[in-house]
Enzyme design. Structure first.
Site: not given
Length: 254
Positions: A18, A41, A62, A93-94, A172
């Site tokens: 995260p 990213d 992105k 990410g993630g 998002m």
């Protein structure tokens, strides 16, 4: 370290988690420290990139609502760099396998005969549940969880139907929060359904707020980082629970 064109290197799709550096997996951190090239990213933090000072770093965008690098170009960059370098990292990410365009990148690498490995990361929904101390499942209340996003690629139809699960987690979710709440209300969800919103999960500027579904229908106001929205009765506040009341993220109600 360069390879000959006849002996391509290996690509690792690594989940950065995260945001916080110490939430990166040990395997991911070890590979970053060995990487020749890291394609990352926009949501990957500078703190995370400190783990690969030796690597060439390539930003591949992105960010929702902003200009981003075309996926076909990213695929080509991965293939081209793997033909020149021994260890190439695609840092996302993630977790790479959840809303991370992993399918397109895996197919491009496989079709080019390039070895690829996926290193999982902590997806934001689980990090947000931990940060807010709000379990996504709860005995007698929530037995099902759905992760979804309303963001679509150009040419894709809008997603008007929200999944039917006890707990919903919208990735998002910043710009889509109003539409999501309105659709859920139209689908029969209670107006007082608990909602927890987290912005910049796990980062120093993390913000958390509680509200109801009816309040969410009026929006979130100004947000400046990635937003995750968690909805459902499992989000109800416990009697002795202390949680930040982050007023700046709340709506300026229309």
């Amino acid at each position: 370290m360069n390879n000959s064109p006849s002996l391509p290197g290996k690509v690792y799709l690594i989940g950065a988690g995260p945001g916080a550096q110490d939430l990166m997996t040990l395997r991911g951190a070890r590979l970053l420290a060995q990487a020749d090239v890291v394609l990352h990213d926009a949501l990957v933090t500078e703190e995370m990139l400190e783990l690969c000072p030796q690597a060439q770093k390539i930003l591949v965008g992105k960010r929702c609502g902003q200009l981003s690098t075309a996926q076909a170009f990213i695929n080509k960059q991965l293939v081209d760099n793997a033909r020149k370098h021994a260890l190439v990292v695609r840092l996302k990410g993630g977790d790479p396998m959840l809303f991370g365009r992993a399918d397109e990148e895996l197919r491009a690498l496989e079709e080019s005969g390039i070895a690829v490995e996926v290193v999982p990361g902590i997806t934001t929904a689980l990090a947000a549940a931990a940060a807010t101390q709000q379990p996504l499942t709860k005995r007698g209340v929530s037995r099902s969880v759905a992760f979804f996003t309303s963001s679509t690629a150009p040419g894709e139809p809008d997603q008007t139907r929200i999944p039917d699960c006890d707990t919903l987690v919208q990735y998002m979710g910043g710009r889509e929060a109003i539409a999501t709440a309105q659709r859920l209300l139209a689908q029969g969800r209670r107006t007082d359904t608990p909602v927890v919103v987290i912005e910049n999960c796990s980062r120093p500027d993390q913000r958390i707020v509680r509200l109801t579904l009816s309040a969410l229908a009026h929006g979130l106001g100004d947000t400046h980082g990635p937003v995750l929205v968690m909805l459902g009765d499992a989000m109800a506040e416990r009697a002795h629970q202390a949680i930040e009341k982050a007023a700046p993220i709340l709506a300026r109600h229309a």
